[in-house]
Write a protein that holds these residues in place. Structure first.
Motif, short mmCIF file in Angstrom:
data_model
loop_
_atom_site.label_atom_id
_atom_site.label_comp_id
_atom_site.label_asym_id
_atom_site.label_seq_id
_atom_site.Cartn_x
_atom_site.Cartn_y
_atom_site.Cartn_z
N VAL A 158 -6.02 -6.03 -4.14
CA VAL A 158 -5.01 -5.82 -5.17
C VAL A 158 -4.86 -4.31 -5.37
O VAL A 158 -5.79 -3.55 -5.09
N PRO A 159 -3.71 -3.87 -5.83
CA PRO A 159 -3.55 -2.44 -6.09
C PRO A 159 -4.35 -2.01 -7.32
O PRO A 159 -4.36 -2.70 -8.33
N LEU A 160 -5.05 -0.88 -7.20
CA LEU A 160 -5.80 -0.33 -8.32
C LEU A 160 -5.04 0.80 -9.01
O LEU A 160 -5.03 0.90 -10.23
N TYR A 161 -4.44 1.69 -8.20
CA TYR A 161 -3.74 2.87 -8.72
C TYR A 161 -2.46 3.09 -7.93
O TYR A 161 -2.36 2.70 -6.76
N VAL A 162 -1.50 3.78 -8.56
CA VAL A 162 -0.30 4.23 -7.86
C VAL A 162 -0.13 5.73 -8.11
O VAL A 162 -0.48 6.24 -9.18
N VAL A 163 0.41 6.41 -7.10
CA VAL A 163 0.71 7.84 -7.18
C VAL A 163 2.15 8.01 -6.69
O VAL A 163 2.51 7.51 -5.62
N VAL A 164 2.97 8.71 -7.48
CA VAL A 164 4.35 8.98 -7.10
C VAL A 164 4.42 10.39 -6.54
O VAL A 164 3.96 11.34 -7.17
N VAL A 165 5.00 10.53 -5.32
CA VAL A 165 5.07 11.82 -4.65
C VAL A 165 6.54 12.26 -4.62
O VAL A 165 7.42 11.51 -4.21
N LEU A 166 6.79 13.51 -5.05
CA LEU A 166 8.14 14.05 -5.09
C LEU A 166 8.46 14.86 -3.85
O LEU A 166 7.56 15.26 -3.10
N ASP A 167 9.74 15.16 -3.66
CA ASP A 167 10.16 15.94 -2.50
C ASP A 167 9.73 17.40 -2.57
O ASP A 167 9.66 18.09 -1.56
#
Length: 133
Positions: free
Chosen positions: A110-119
């Motif tokens: 299952v997913p534990l964490y998410v990280v959003v990456v910008l341009d």
């Protein structure tokens, strides 16, 4: 020998004070412009619905320019990660909800964490994912 006259000493102190004030103003002004002019995002909510294999991520742009999300990194419970390339723009102060199907239903992860990456190379803090079901 005589010392510097009082008028010249006062003029020099005033000149040094003004110069220090100008330098401080330039430093603070430059710092504030760089800190607020770029885009920056935060993940306000992230949850995974196990029964339908759907990960939903709510993202807010807290910067003063448009943010373009290039990638979502999902950190899983088996110490691996999944990278999903996307292209989503969020205006300053705007919010978007991103739904992904990470195809985890056949695995025991299952997913534990998410990280959003910008341009622009910036990324959000790792945000915990709530698992539902």
């Amino acid at each position: 020998m005589k010392g510097i006259s009082g008028i010249i000493a006062s003029a020099m102190l005033i000149a040094m004070t003004v110069a220090a004030g100008v330098l401080l103003y330039m430093y603070v002004n430059g710092y504030m412009q760089s800190a607020t002019s770029s885009s920056n995002v935060v993940v306000t909510n992230a949850y995974y619905i196990k029964a339908v294999d759907r990960l939903t991520i709510d993202v807010k742009n807290i910067g003063l320019s448009t943010a373009t999300i290039n990638r979502i990194e999902i950190i899983l419970s088996n110490n691996t990660s999944i990278n999903t390339n996307i292209s989503i723009t969020i205006p300053p102060g705007g919010e978007k909800s991103i739904s992904l199907n990470p195809n985890l239903s056949s695995t025991n992860t299952v997913p534990l964490y998410v990280v959003v990456v910008l341009d622009n190379g910036k990324y959000s803090e790792p945000t915990p994912v709530r698992v539902i079901g």
